[in-house]
Scaffold this motif. Structure first.
Motif, PDB file in Angstrom:
ATOM      1  N   THR A  13       0.836  -1.211   0.000  1.00  0.00           N
ATOM      2  CA  THR A  13       0.000   0.000   0.000  1.00  0.00           C
ATOM      3  C   THR A  13       0.869   1.259   0.000  1.00  0.00           C
ATOM      4  OG1 THR A  13      -1.454  -1.284   1.459  1.00  0.00           O
ATOM      5  CG2 THR A  13      -2.096   0.975   0.967  1.00  0.00           C
ATOM      6  N   LEU A  14       1.614   1.413  -1.068  1.00  0.00           N
ATOM      7  CA  LEU A  14       2.578   2.506  -1.145  1.00  0.00           C
ATOM      8  C   LEU A  14       1.936   3.874  -0.964  1.00  0.00           C
ATOM      9  CD1 LEU A  14       4.757   1.201  -4.100  1.00  0.00           C
ATOM     10  CD2 LEU A  14       5.584   1.722  -1.792  1.00  0.00           C
ATOM     11  N   GLU A  15       2.684   4.730  -0.264  1.00  0.00           N
ATOM     12  CA  GLU A  15       2.286   6.127  -0.077  1.00  0.00           C
ATOM     13  C   GLU A  15       3.354   7.013  -0.722  1.00  0.00           C
ATOM     14  OE1 GLU A  15       1.898   6.712   4.116  1.00  0.00           O
ATOM     15  OE2 GLU A  15       0.305   5.197   4.340  1.00  0.00           O
ATOM     16  N   LEU A  16       2.962   8.258  -1.008  1.00  0.00           N
ATOM     17  CA  LEU A  16       3.904   9.190  -1.636  1.00  0.00           C
ATOM     18  C   LEU A  16       5.174   9.334  -0.798  1.00  0.00           C
ATOM     19  CD1 LEU A  16       1.511  12.048  -2.852  1.00  0.00           C
ATOM     20  CD2 LEU A  16       2.489  10.182  -4.199  1.00  0.00           C
ATOM     21  N   GLY A  17       4.988   9.310   0.506  1.00  0.00           N
ATOM     22  CA  GLY A  17       6.125   9.476   1.413  1.00  0.00           C
ATOM     23  C   GLY A  17       7.091   8.317   1.437  1.00  0.00           C
ATOM     24  N   ASP A  18       6.746   7.244   0.748  1.00  0.00           N
ATOM     25  CA  ASP A  18       7.663   6.101   0.687  1.00  0.00           C
ATOM     26  C   ASP A  18       8.726   6.294  -0.383  1.00  0.00           C
ATOM     27  OD1 ASP A  18       4.890   3.802   1.209  1.00  0.00           O
ATOM     28  OD2 ASP A  18       6.157   4.867   2.670  1.00  0.00           O
ATOM     29  N   SER A  19       8.607   7.346  -1.172  1.00  0.00           N
ATOM     30  CA  SER A  19       9.628   7.652  -2.167  1.00  0.00           C
ATOM     31  C   SER A  19      10.951   7.897  -1.457  1.00  0.00           C
ATOM     32  CB  SER A  19       9.245   8.896  -2.974  1.00  0.00           C
ATOM     33  OG  SER A  19       8.096   8.652  -3.750  1.00  0.00           O
ATOM     34  N   ALA A  20      11.955   7.132  -1.824  1.00  0.00           N
ATOM     35  CA  ALA A  20      13.220   7.187  -1.101  1.00  0.00           C
ATOM     36  C   ALA A  20      14.244   6.328  -1.813  1.00  0.00           C
ATOM     37  CB  ALA A  20      13.038   6.659   0.337  1.00  0.00           C
ATOM     38  N   LEU A  21      15.475   6.438  -1.323  1.00  0.00           N
ATOM     39  CA  LEU A  21      16.530   5.505  -1.708  1.00  0.00           C
ATOM     40  C   LEU A  21      16.579   4.441  -0.619  1.00  0.00           C
ATOM     41  CD1 LEU A  21      18.905   4.889  -3.684  1.00  0.00           C
ATOM     42  CD2 LEU A  21      20.367   6.159  -2.095  1.00  0.00           C
ATOM     43  N   TYR A  22      16.422   3.197  -1.009  1.00  0.00           N
ATOM     44  CA  TYR A  22      16.468   2.104  -0.038  1.00  0.00           C
ATOM     45  C   TYR A  22      17.813   1.401  -0.170  1.00  0.00           C
ATOM     46  CZ  TYR A  22      11.629   3.034   0.882  1.00  0.00           C
ATOM     47  OH  TYR A  22      10.467   3.658   1.265  1.00  0.00           O
ATOM     48  N   LEU A  23      18.534   1.416   0.922  1.00  0.00           N
ATOM     49  CA  LEU A  23      19.885   0.871   0.948  1.00  0.00           C
ATOM     50  C   LEU A  23      19.919  -0.420   1.738  1.00  0.00           C
ATOM     51  CD1 LEU A  23      21.727   4.226   1.662  1.00  0.00           C
ATOM     52  CD2 LEU A  23      21.954   2.886  -0.423  1.00  0.00           C
ATOM     53  N   CYS A  24      20.614  -1.364   1.205  1.00  0.00           N
ATOM     54  CA  CYS A  24      20.844  -2.625   1.870  1.00  0.00           C
ATOM     55  C   CYS A  24      22.311  -2.665   2.287  1.00  0.00           C
ATOM     56  CB  CYS A  24      20.520  -3.756   0.891  1.00  0.00           C
ATOM     57  SG  CYS A  24      21.157  -5.363   1.334  1.00  0.00           S
ATOM     58  N   ALA A  25      22.566  -3.226   3.442  1.00  0.00           N
ATOM     59  CA  ALA A  25      23.943  -3.352   3.923  1.00  0.00           C
ATOM     60  C   ALA A  25      24.155  -4.757   4.452  1.00  0.00           C
ATOM     61  CB  ALA A  25      24.217  -2.342   5.033  1.00  0.00           C
ATOM     62  N   SER A  26      25.310  -5.309   4.172  1.00  0.00           N
ATOM     63  CA  SER A  26      25.603  -6.634   4.719  1.00  0.00           C
ATOM     64  C   SER A  26      26.851  -6.583   5.603  1.00  0.00           C
ATOM     65  CB  SER A  26      25.775  -7.662   3.603  1.00  0.00           C
ATOM     66  OG  SER A  26      27.038  -7.559   2.967  1.00  0.00           O
ATOM     67  N   SER A  27      26.892  -7.505   6.543  1.00  0.00           N
ATOM     68  CA  SER A  27      28.071  -7.634   7.393  1.00  0.00           C
ATOM     69  C   SER A  27      28.207  -9.100   7.787  1.00  0.00           C
ATOM     70  CB  SER A  27      27.972  -6.745   8.638  1.00  0.00           C
ATOM     71  OG  SER A  27      26.949  -7.196   9.506  1.00  0.00           O
ATOM     72  N   LEU A  28      29.365  -9.418   8.334  1.00  0.00           N
ATOM     73  CA  LEU A  28      29.635 -10.815   8.660  1.00  0.00           C
ATOM     74  C   LEU A  28      28.615 -11.380   9.655  1.00  0.00           C
ATOM     75  CD1 LEU A  28      33.524 -10.834   8.922  1.00  0.00           C
ATOM     76  CD2 LEU A  28      32.136 -12.236   7.389  1.00  0.00           C
ATOM     77  N   SER A  29      28.443 -10.670  10.756  1.00  0.00           N
ATOM     78  CA  SER A  29      27.557 -11.222  11.779  1.00  0.00           C
ATOM     79  C   SER A  29      26.613 -10.186  12.378  1.00  0.00           C
ATOM     80  CB  SER A  29      28.392 -11.853  12.895  1.00  0.00           C
ATOM     81  OG  SER A  29      29.332 -10.921  13.387  1.00  0.00           O
ATOM     82  N   GLY A  30      26.663  -8.958  11.877  1.00  0.00           N
ATOM     83  CA  GLY A  30      25.697  -7.963  12.333  1.00  0.00           C
ATOM     84  C   GLY A  30      25.912  -7.451  13.730  1.00  0.00           C
ATOM     85  N   THR A  31      27.123  -7.538  14.261  1.00  0.00           N
ATOM     86  CA  THR A  31      27.370  -7.010  15.599  1.00  0.00           C
ATOM     87  C   THR A  31      27.629  -5.515  15.537  1.00  0.00           C
ATOM     88  OG1 THR A  31      29.754  -7.298  15.531  1.00  0.00           O
ATOM     89  CG2 THR A  31      28.434  -9.195  16.243  1.00  0.00           C
TER      90      THR A  31
END
Lengths: 114, 115
Positions: free
Chosen positions: A80-98
């Motif tokens: 249910t997208l809204e206008l305010g959802d317009s954005a850059l969505y970034l994904c980040a990875s790490s070894l174990s998330g600490t």
């Protein structure tokens, strides 16, 4: 080693639709985090997954959801997208998330909601 | 929740001049500290981080930052700016009291380098 990849890079949707974004982490990384970047709110944490389990969640409505697969690839979904959802969505990875791990970011998916 | 303040949303310097980008955190327990850079249409790249040990941290591309507990600061510096340094810089922290790596970001500083 290949970096974090995100697909698609650009997406245009209309209000009310839903969208799925994909992220492939660096090989060997088991933690994937998602961030939203907007001019108004800056960079905000959405959620983090480790071994297919959501370990941490930011302050976003339930329309934002995600999942992680056994190969550590992750998807996030916005319904249910809204206008305010317009954005850059970034994904980040790490070894174990600490909290001392380096997070490696992908190039992002630019979502435009019309 | 952690809070990060970056003083100056825009900083302009001449090529060859000193670069100083400011970052302050608010928590009473010092967090772990990171600086990231973002070039146009790209994701974030880690410049350096402080988790433990020496408080002066050297990073990539000639950047360094010093953790000062008494000032709750982690300012980023580079002795001589280069045109290629023009980008947006983000200071980020993670909570030392949690084992999870959620990052809290400042609002960013856009660095312009004049020839």
């Amino acid at each position: 080693k290949a970096g974090v990849t995100q697909t698609p890079r650009y997406l245009i949707k209309t209000r009310g639709q839903q969208v799925t974004l994909s992220c492939s982490p660096i090989s060997g990384h088991r933690s994937v985090s998602w961030y939203q970047q907007t001019p108004g709110q800056g960079l905000q944490f959405l959620f983090e997954y480790f071994s297919e389990t959501q370990r941490n969640k930011g302050n976003f409505p339930g329309r934002f959801s995600g999942r992680q697969f056994s190969n550590s690839r992750s998807e996030m979904n916005v319904s249910t997208l809204e206008l305010g959802d317009s954005a850059l969505y970034l994904c980040a990875s790490s070894l174990s998330g600490t909290n001392t791990d380096t997070q490696y970011f992908g190039p992002g998916t630019r979502l435009t909601v019309l | 929740a952690q809070s990060v303040t970056q003083l100056g949303s825009h900083v302009s310097v001449s090529e060859g001049a000193l670069v100083l980008l400011r970052c302050n955190y608010s928590s009473s327990v010092p967090p772990y500290l990171f600086w990231y850079v973002q070039y146009p249409n790209q994701g974030l790249q880690l410049l350096l981080k402080y988790t433990t040990g020496a408080t002066l941290v050297k990073g990539i591309n000639g950047f360094e930052a010093e953790f000062k507990k008494s000032e709750t600061s982690f300012h980023l510096t580079k002795p001589s700016a280069h045109m290629s340094d023009a980008a947006e810089y983000f200071c980020a922290v993670s909570d030392r009291g949690s084992t999870l790596g959620r990052l809290y970001f400042g609002r960013g500083t856009q660095l312009t380098v004049w020839p």
